[in-house]
Design an enzyme around this catalytic site. Sequence first.
Site, PDB file in Angstrom:
ATOM      1  N   ASP A   1      34.871  44.744  40.120  1.00 16.66           N
ATOM      2  CA  ASP A   1      36.193  44.621  39.551  1.00 16.66           C
ATOM      3  C   ASP A   1      36.468  45.878  38.719  1.00 16.66           C
ATOM      4  OD1 ASP A   1      38.564  43.014  38.731  1.00 16.66           O
ATOM      5  OD2 ASP A   1      37.262  41.350  39.303  1.00 16.66           O
TER       6      ASP A   1
ATOM      7  N   ASP B   1      42.142  45.208  39.194  1.00 19.21           N
ATOM      8  CA  ASP B   1      42.844  44.210  38.398  1.00 19.21           C
ATOM      9  C   ASP B   1      44.267  44.663  38.039  1.00 19.21           C
ATOM     10  OD1 ASP B   1      42.374  41.660  36.896  1.00 19.21           O
ATOM     11  OD2 ASP B   1      42.940  42.912  35.201  1.00 19.21           O
TER      12      ASP B   1
ATOM     13  N   GLU C   1      44.869  44.089  43.169  1.00 16.41           N
ATOM     14  CA  GLU C   1      45.541  42.867  42.744  1.00 16.41           C
ATOM     15  C   GLU C   1      46.948  43.314  42.376  1.00 16.41           C
ATOM     16  OE1 GLU C   1      45.325  39.104  39.672  1.00 16.41           O
ATOM     17  OE2 GLU C   1      45.136  41.140  38.929  1.00 16.41           O
TER      18      GLU C   1
ATOM     19  N   HIS D   1      39.274  33.163  40.824  1.00 16.84           N
ATOM     20  CA  HIS D   1      38.921  32.655  39.495  1.00 16.84           C
ATOM     21  C   HIS D   1      40.146  32.365  38.628  1.00 16.84           C
ATOM     22  CE1 HIS D   1      39.853  36.798  39.075  1.00 16.84           C
ATOM     23  NE2 HIS D   1      39.843  36.703  37.763  1.00 16.84           N
ATOM     24  N   ASP D   2      41.335  32.699  39.107  1.00 23.67           N
ATOM     25  CA  ASP D   2      42.566  32.421  38.351  1.00 23.67           C
ATOM     26  C   ASP D   2      43.318  31.209  38.899  1.00 23.67           C
ATOM     27  OD1 ASP D   2      42.199  34.700  36.784  1.00 23.67           O
ATOM     28  OD2 ASP D   2      43.433  35.949  38.104  1.00 23.67           O
TER      29      ASP D   2
END
Length: 540
Positions: free
Chosen positions: A98, A199, A253, A321-322
Amino acid sequence: MSEQWWKERAFYQIYPRSFQDSNGDGIGDIPGILSRLDYLKWLGIGAVWLCPVYDSPNADMGYDIRDYEKIMSEFGTLEDFDRLVEELHRRDIKLIMDLVVNHSSDEHAWFVESRKGRDNPYRDYYIWRDGKGGKEPNNWASFFTPSAWSYDEHSGQWYLHLFSEKQPDLNWENPKLREEVYAMINRWLDRGVDGFRMDVISALAKAPGLPDGKGEGYVFTPEYFAFQPRLHDYLREMRRRCFDGRQCMCVGETTFVTTQNANSVVGDGRELDLLFHFDFMDMDGQDGKWNVIPFDLRKFKEILVRWQEAIDWNTLFWGNHDQPRVVSRFGSTATEALRVQSAKMLATAMYLLRGTPFLYQGEEIGMTNFPFTSEQELRDVESLNLLAQARKEGREAWAWNGILHKGRDNARTPMQWEDAPQAGFTTGQPWIAVNPNYHDINVRKAQADPDSILCFYRELLALRQREEALLRGAFRLLLPEHPQLLAYERTLGSDRVIVCCNFSSTPAALPPEFTGKSLLRSGIHDGHMEPYGFTVLADK
Ligand code: ISL
Ligand code: CA
């Protein structure tokens, strides 16, 4: 970047804090991941996306980075990390990390310096402004707090944070900051990582002048922080400085990406290789994620076709994970049989589309949302802030409904490995509770059952690998108006594969024109499709 390895592999997203603990402190770690690599190989995974493992005070569970060059001490050491790279590569599994560079932690040395005063050489690494009439510099709202600004008593200025106040936004207009980030990226690539998941990368550039958003109170202003023209300069510069000439890949993302602007980042200019859009994830929300509305197959088809047509290669995912757990969200957990059937159907519908699958840990065993009953069970800053704010506004029940359906902690409970204390995740007390259903839903049990969701995922990934049409073929939607069925074909030369899925909780007839050799199916009997039944047919 000639070898596009990322098209032919399925990714598996690891949330390290919840994957496997190795030392009984209740926190997943890198040695824990190392002990599970054979499992990933067995499943048919070709690449891992590792959520942040950098040093962090964990205000946002690692998305607030204090030191980009260090491994979080709870997760292990740089030596552990090197071993992870080596052991993954030994199994022919790629690793992407990430990359969180829209913001850092407020405990990062840059910000510690920056907040020392207006003359500090690091002041301009962040976005500092004077207030307006004793109030914030503008009316921007943040993802996690009402205002996107926090006041600093010491210097009498405000700093911008699109996320929590412990995540100040970095100032990408500053060339020195950019060079530091590129150097950091290169050091990780030199260590052997194969790329990055970037991210909120679409938010790097903010509109010049930081104009007010239209509306009363604090206003969420993606029109001023997402996909600004300068974003493309930064991404191209980053590509030149870091990625050109390496066999690595980048998936963005790209929050607030649309089918209109998608090709500005993944098209011929090739700033990024892949992107995540959130149109599927936003399907069950109205005016924001917390107003939960039911799944609508027509909407799903519309989004699906639009994205399959808009870009050459999609990312395929049902969660991360969100997001809440997909089987609780879009499938059914009414009975054990329906959980199994609907989880298999959802996987089939998504992962046989044209694109690269990204599985989220635990999805492959059909893990479900958590039955949260109290605030003490929550860990996520987003949910905790929501609850605190909703309480002030007298709408706590509304917030709880949102959290139960959509709260991010649903997907962050420990991986369920076996029917043993704490599901085999830890010998100590886990940092967040294990879902009580681990006695039935766990890896060991699923591996022993050929009809399990897990064994099905393995078959599905193998099928995608084996059938050229599924891997590379063109996509076309079939039965666009059908109210229950999602059907599509993938074609390559004279090969044609048909995928037909019943998305409803009621039976349906299998359209008689769908014939051919069955490659995979479940819940189909003599042309009759059970609730969530599906079939994959090779029509050669
Ligand atoms: O989860 C969301 C809110 O419900 C998303 O809007 C999310 O905040 C957004 O997609 C950005 O997510 C990423 O950056 C955040 C971090 O909290 C998320 O975990 C991460 O995936 C800030 O770094
Ligand atoms: Ca540990």
